[in-house]
Scaffold this motif. Structure first.
Motif, PDB file in Angstrom:
ATOM      1  N   LEU A  41      -6.903  -8.516 -13.365  1.00 53.91           N
ATOM      2  CA  LEU A  41      -5.575  -8.029 -12.999  1.00 53.91           C
ATOM      3  C   LEU A  41      -5.328  -6.653 -13.595  1.00 53.91           C
ATOM      4  CD1 LEU A  41      -2.875  -8.590 -11.621  1.00 53.91           C
ATOM      5  CD2 LEU A  41      -2.166  -9.884 -13.644  1.00 53.91           C
ATOM      6  N   ALA A  42      -5.693  -6.472 -14.868  1.00 51.01           N
ATOM      7  CA  ALA A  42      -5.523  -5.170 -15.517  1.00 51.01           C
ATOM      8  C   ALA A  42      -6.421  -4.115 -14.873  1.00 51.01           C
ATOM      9  CB  ALA A  42      -5.841  -5.294 -17.011  1.00 51.01           C
ATOM     10  N   ALA A  43      -7.666  -4.481 -14.560  1.00 51.17           N
ATOM     11  CA  ALA A  43      -8.576  -3.529 -13.915  1.00 51.17           C
ATOM     12  C   ALA A  43      -8.060  -3.126 -12.539  1.00 51.17           C
ATOM     13  CB  ALA A  43      -9.973  -4.147 -13.801  1.00 51.17           C
ATOM     14  N   GLY A  44      -7.502  -4.082 -11.821  1.00 46.81           N
ATOM     15  CA  GLY A  44      -6.964  -3.788 -10.495  1.00 46.81           C
ATOM     16  C   GLY A  44      -5.809  -2.801 -10.552  1.00 46.81           C
ATOM     17  N   LEU A  45      -4.915  -2.977 -11.507  1.00 47.65           N
ATOM     18  CA  LEU A  45      -3.786  -2.045 -11.648  1.00 47.65           C
ATOM     19  C   LEU A  45      -4.273  -0.640 -11.969  1.00 47.65           C
ATOM     20  CD1 LEU A  45      -1.277  -4.324 -13.565  1.00 47.65           C
ATOM     21  CD2 LEU A  45      -0.786  -3.134 -11.422  1.00 47.65           C
ATOM     22  N   ALA A  46      -5.263  -0.543 -12.849  1.00 50.54           N
ATOM     23  CA  ALA A  46      -5.783   0.778 -13.222  1.00 50.54           C
ATOM     24  C   ALA A  46      -6.441   1.469 -12.026  1.00 50.54           C
ATOM     25  CB  ALA A  46      -6.791   0.633 -14.367  1.00 50.54           C
ATOM     26  N   LEU A  47      -7.272   0.747 -11.282  1.00 48.93           N
ATOM     27  CA  LEU A  47      -7.942   1.337 -10.125  1.00 48.93           C
ATOM     28  C   LEU A  47      -6.949   1.706  -9.026  1.00 48.93           C
ATOM     29  CD1 LEU A  47     -11.079  -0.981  -9.880  1.00 48.93           C
ATOM     30  CD2 LEU A  47     -11.039   1.435 -10.521  1.00 48.93           C
ATOM     31  N   PHE A  48      -5.949   0.881  -8.849  1.00 43.81           N
ATOM     32  CA  PHE A  48      -4.956   1.146  -7.820  1.00 43.81           C
ATOM     33  C   PHE A  48      -4.169   2.420  -8.152  1.00 43.81           C
ATOM     34  CE2 PHE A  48      -0.931   0.509  -5.578  1.00 43.81           C
ATOM     35  CZ  PHE A  48      -1.391   0.158  -4.324  1.00 43.81           C
ATOM     36  N   GLY A  49      -3.846   2.600  -9.422  1.00 40.41           N
ATOM     37  CA  GLY A  49      -3.128   3.800  -9.829  1.00 40.41           C
ATOM     38  C   GLY A  49      -3.953   5.062  -9.621  1.00 40.41           C
ATOM     39  N   ILE A  50      -5.226   5.001  -9.957  1.00 37.97           N
ATOM     40  CA  ILE A  50      -6.107   6.160  -9.772  1.00 37.97           C
ATOM     41  C   ILE A  50      -6.252   6.493  -8.287  1.00 37.97           C
ATOM     42  CG2 ILE A  50      -8.477   6.980 -10.043  1.00 37.97           C
ATOM     43  CD1 ILE A  50      -8.598   5.266 -12.615  1.00 37.97           C
ATOM     44  N   GLY A  51      -6.438   5.476  -7.465  1.00 37.00           N
ATOM     45  CA  GLY A  51      -6.546   5.704  -6.029  1.00 37.00           C
ATOM     46  C   GLY A  51      -5.283   6.289  -5.441  1.00 37.00           C
ATOM     47  N   SER A  52      -4.116   5.855  -5.934  1.00 34.56           N
ATOM     48  CA  SER A  52      -2.838   6.386  -5.457  1.00 34.56           C
ATOM     49  C   SER A  52      -2.703   7.865  -5.782  1.00 34.56           C
ATOM     50  CB  SER A  52      -1.678   5.610  -6.093  1.00 34.56           C
ATOM     51  OG  SER A  52      -1.697   4.254  -5.711  1.00 34.56           O
ATOM     52  N   LEU A  53      -3.175   8.259  -6.977  1.00 29.24           N
ATOM     53  CA  LEU A  53      -3.128   9.668  -7.363  1.00 29.24           C
ATOM     54  C   LEU A  53      -3.972  10.515  -6.419  1.00 29.24           C
ATOM     55  CD1 LEU A  53      -2.189  11.778  -9.472  1.00 29.24           C
ATOM     56  CD2 LEU A  53      -4.273  11.253 -10.763  1.00 29.24           C
ATOM     57  N   ALA A  54      -5.169  10.023  -6.084  1.00 34.24           N
ATOM     58  CA  ALA A  54      -6.052  10.759  -5.168  1.00 34.24           C
ATOM     59  C   ALA A  54      -5.443  10.844  -3.766  1.00 34.24           C
ATOM     60  CB  ALA A  54      -7.419  10.091  -5.116  1.00 34.24           C
ATOM     61  N   ALA A  55      -4.820   9.757  -3.318  1.00 38.53           N
ATOM     62  CA  ALA A  55      -4.218   9.756  -1.976  1.00 38.53           C
ATOM     63  C   ALA A  55      -3.048  10.719  -1.897  1.00 38.53           C
ATOM     64  CB  ALA A  55      -3.765   8.343  -1.615  1.00 38.53           C
ATOM     65  N   GLY A  56      -2.251  10.789  -2.961  1.00 42.23           N
ATOM     66  CA  GLY A  56      -1.069  11.635  -2.946  1.00 42.23           C
ATOM     67  C   GLY A  56      -1.389  13.109  -2.790  1.00 42.23           C
ATOM     68  N   PHE A  57      -2.579  13.542  -3.239  1.00 40.78           N
ATOM     69  CA  PHE A  57      -2.940  14.956  -3.174  1.00 40.78           C
ATOM     70  C   PHE A  57      -4.074  15.224  -2.182  1.00 40.78           C
ATOM     71  CE2 PHE A  57      -0.927  14.611  -7.390  1.00 40.78           C
ATOM     72  CZ  PHE A  57       0.016  15.616  -7.255  1.00 40.78           C
ATOM     73  N   ALA A  58      -4.300  14.287  -1.238  1.00 45.03           N
ATOM     74  CA  ALA A  58      -5.327  14.489  -0.217  1.00 45.03           C
ATOM     75  C   ALA A  58      -4.980  15.687   0.660  1.00 45.03           C
ATOM     76  CB  ALA A  58      -5.474  13.231   0.634  1.00 45.03           C
ATOM     77  N   GLN A  59      -5.993  16.461   1.034  1.00 43.91           N
ATOM     78  CA  GLN A  59      -5.798  17.687   1.810  1.00 43.91           C
ATOM     79  C   GLN A  59      -6.137  17.522   3.287  1.00 43.91           C
ATOM     80  OE1 GLN A  59      -4.464  20.570   0.335  1.00 43.91           O
ATOM     81  NE2 GLN A  59      -4.120  19.032  -1.277  1.00 43.91           N
ATOM     82  N   ASN A  60      -6.802  16.458   3.650  1.00 42.45           N
ATOM     83  CA  ASN A  60      -7.139  16.239   5.054  1.00 42.45           C
ATOM     84  C   ASN A  60      -7.282  14.744   5.306  1.00 42.45           C
ATOM     85  OD1 ASN A  60      -9.939  15.487   4.345  1.00 42.45           O
ATOM     86  ND2 ASN A  60     -10.188  17.680   3.922  1.00 42.45           N
ATOM     87  N   SER A  61      -7.496  14.394   6.572  1.00 39.09           N
ATOM     88  CA  SER A  61      -7.565  12.985   6.954  1.00 39.09           C
ATOM     89  C   SER A  61      -8.717  12.274   6.258  1.00 39.09           C
ATOM     90  CB  SER A  61      -7.722  12.861   8.468  1.00 39.09           C
ATOM     91  OG  SER A  61      -6.594  13.367   9.142  1.00 39.09           O
ATOM     92  N   GLY A  62      -9.872  12.931   6.148  1.00 36.03           N
ATOM     93  CA  GLY A  62     -11.025  12.300   5.512  1.00 36.03           C
ATOM     94  C   GLY A  62     -10.775  11.960   4.061  1.00 36.03           C
TER      95      GLY A  62
END
Length: 503
Positions: A88-109
C-alpha cells in the motif's frame, strides 16, 4: 488454513482504530479511482493543447486502466506474500511520482507513458485497500465496511469529472494530476502510522510467468479492440494483436492449472457465487466506464457546457450513491431481499439510467439528470453486494488475490467499455459525418457553414445514443446473469469438486 482464518477473524479486537484505518485506505482508493475518470472532462483541452486525436485520447485513458488490469493479480499476490501495508505504501509513492510526470507532460506520448506509470501504483493500491478491509473487520462489520469502501469506489468513479471540471476552470490541464501529490503524501504518512501489517503466513512463491502471461494477454486483446476502427476489424494488424492476446490468456489459464502455487487458483471459477459476482462486476464496469467516457464528451461537445459545468452536471450520480449507501438504504435492501435480488434490482436500475441518458438526454439535460440519479441508485444497491460476494468466496489468507480478481475484471471491463463503446461511437460518427476528421472538434473546424456543423453535432449525438444503448444492454445482461448464478449458489446447488469455498 483454519488457524489463519481464526487469526484474521480476531484481528478487529486488536485494532480498535479500524474505522479510522478504513478512512485512510479509502482516501488512497479515492485518489486512484478519480484518475480513472478525471481525464474524461479534460478531453477537449487535451485535444487542443496536445493536438491529440481520438485514438490518442483513448490511449491516455486506457494506458492507465490496462496497466492496472495487467498487474492487479500480481500486485494482489505480492501483497499476500510480502505484506499489504508495504504494498500500500509503495503504491502511494509510485502513484505520486507518476502523477508528477503526467502533470508536466509535453506531448501525447509522454502523457500516455506517465499514465501507464501511474497504473503501476494504482494496481498496488487497488488490491491492498480491499484486502486490508477484509483483514481488519469481522464478518458482521465487514459487510458495512465494504459498503463504505464501495461507496468511495463509486464516488471516485463519478466525482472525477466534477473535480476535473473545477480544476480546469481555474488551472491548466496538468493540474488534474498534480492535485494527486499532496493526497498521496498525506495518505503515505497515515498508512505508515495507522495501518497494521498483514500477509499470508504460507508465503507462496511469486508466479512471475503467470504475471507476464496475463499482462500480455489482456493488453493484446484490448489493443485489438482499440485499433479495430482505425485499421479495420479484419486487418492483419488487429487480428494478429487479438490472436496474440488470446494465445497468452489461454497459456495463462493452462499455466495456472499446472503449478503448485498459482497466482490465481482457477478452481475459484467453479464457485457459482464467485462467478456470479465476477460476471456482474465486469459487465457493469463495461457499461459504466464506456458510457461515462461518452457522457462527458456529450455534455461539452453537443450540449455546449464548459468543463466545470459538465463536471457539475455529473454530480447527481455520485450524490445518489453517497446518500443511499451512507443512509443505510442499500444495506437494508440487501438484508431484506438478499444479495441476488439486490444485484438484479441495482443492475436493472443501472441499465434503465443508461437508456434514459441515451433516449432522453440527446438535446437537453433533463433526461441525462434522470438517468444519472437512477444509475446512482443502481450502483448503491449492486456494487457493495457484488464486492462482498467475491471476497467471501475466497479464503481470507488470499484476500489480496481476491481483491486483484475484483479489480482486474472491473478495470478490464472499464477499459473494454471505453474501447468498444468508443469504437461504436466512432464507427457511427464516421458513417454519418459529412467530413473526414479524427475527432469531433476537428470535424466541426472543417465544416463550411452552420448547417454542416449542426449535421456533425447530430451525427455525434446519434453515435452517442447507439453507444449508450449498447452499454445499457451489457449492464442488464450482467445483472441478470449475476443474480441467476448467485441465486443458484445460495440455494445450495453443488459446485464441482475442488471449487473454492466461502471464507
Amino acid at each position: 488454513m483454519t488457524a489463519t482464518t481464526t487469526e484474521n477473524r480476531t484481528t478487529p479486537a486488536a485494532h480498535p482504530q479500524r474505522w479510522l484505518i478504513l478512512g485512510v485506505i479509502c482516501l488512497a482508493q479515492l485518489t486512484v479511482l478519480l484518475d480513472n475518470t478525471v481525464l474524461n472532462v479534460a478531453i477537449p483541452s487535451l485535444t487542443t493543447s496536445l493536438g491529440a486525436s481520438t485514438a490518442d485520447i483513448q490511449w491516455m485513458i486506457n494506458a492507465y486502466s490496462l496497466v492496472q488490469s495487467g498487474l492487479l493479480l500480481t500486485a494482489g499476490s505480492a501483497s499476500d506474500r510480502y505484506g499489504r501495508k508495504k504494498m500500500l505504501a509503495a503504491g502511494l509513492a509510485l502513484f505520486g511520482i507518476g502523477s508528477l510526470a503526467a502533470g508536466f507532460a509535453q506531448n501525447s506520448g509522454q502523457l500516455i507513458a506517465a499514465r501507464a506509470g501511474m497504473g503501476i501504483g494504482g494496481a498496488l493500491l487497488m488490491t491492498t485497500t480491499l484486502a486490508v478491509v477484509v483483514q481488519i473487520f469481522d464478518d458482521e462489520a465487514r459487510v458495512k465496511a465494504i459498503g463504505v469502501w464501495a461507496t468511495v469506489n463509486s464516488l471516485g468513479f463519478a466525482a472525477g469529472p466534477l473535480i476535473g471540471g473545477v480544476m480546469l476552470d481555474h488551472f491548466w490541464w496538468g493540474a488534474i494530476f498534480l492535485v494527486n501529490i499532496p493526497v498521496a503524501v498525506i495518505g503515505l504518512a497515515a498508512v505508515i502510522v495507522l495501518v497494521p501489517e498483514s500477509k499470508n503466513p504460507r508465503g507462496d512463491r511469486p508466479d512471475l510467468l503467470g504475471a507476464l502471461l496475463s499482462t500480455v494477454g489482456m493488453t493484446g486483446v484490448v489493443y485489438a479492440i482499440i485499433s479495430g476502427p482505425g485499421h479495420g476489424w479484419l486487418s492483419g494488424h488487429v487480428l494478429a494483436s487479438a490472436a496474440v492476446g488470446l494465445v497468452f490468456l489461454a497459456g495463462f489459464v493452462r499455466w495456472e492449472l499446472s503449478i503448485e502455487h498459482p497466482m490465481l487458483d482457477m478452481h475459484f471459477f467453479r464457485n457459482q457465487k464467485f462467478i456470479g459476482a465476477v460476471a456482474g462486476s465486469i459487465l457493469v464496469a463495461f457499461g459504466m466506464g464506456g458510457s461515462l467516457f461518452l457522457l462527458t464528451q456529450h455534455l461539452q461537445f453537443v450540449l455546449g457546457y464548459g468543463p466545470l459545468e459538465a463536471g457539475l452536471r455529473t454530480a447527481p450520480l455520485a450524490l445518489s450513491v453517497v446518500v443511499l449507501n451512507m443512509s443505510g438504504i442499500g444495506a437494508k435492501l440487501v438484508a431484506t431481499v438478499g444479495t441476488p435480488r439486490a444485484i438484479a434490482i441495482g443492475m436493472t436500475a443501472n441499465a434503465a439510467g443508461l437508456a434514459s441518458i441515451a433516449l432522453l438526454g440527446g438535446h437537453s439535460y433533463g433526461g441525462t439528470l434522470l438517468g444519472l440519479v437512477v444509475m446512482g441508485a443502481g450502483i448503491a444497491f449492486s456494487m457493495p453486494a457484488m464486492a462482498n460476494a467475491i471476497m467471501s468466496a475466497i479464503p481470507p489468507e488470499k484476500a489480496g488475490v481476491g481483491a486483484g480478481v475484483n479489480g482486474t475484471l472491473g478495470e478490464f471491463g472499464n477499459g473494454l467499455g471505453v474501447a468498444v463503446l468508443g469504437a461504436v461511437l466512432n464507427s457511427r460518427f464516421a458513417a454519418l459525418v459529412p467530413v473526414a476528421a479524427a475527432s469531433l472538434p476537428a470535424a466541426l473546424a472543417a465544416a463550411g457553414n452552420d448547417a454542416e456543423r449542426s449535421g456533425i453535432a447530430d451525427a455525434f449525438a446519434s453515435g452517442l445514443e447507439t453507444s449508450q444503448l449498447v452499454g445499457a444492454v451489457a449492464v442488464l445482461a450482467g445483472g441478470l446473469l449475476a443474480a441467476l448464478l448467485l441465486h443458484r449458489a445460495e440455494r445450495g446447488v453443488p459446485a464441482p469438486a475442488g471449487s473454492a469455498t466461502a471464507a
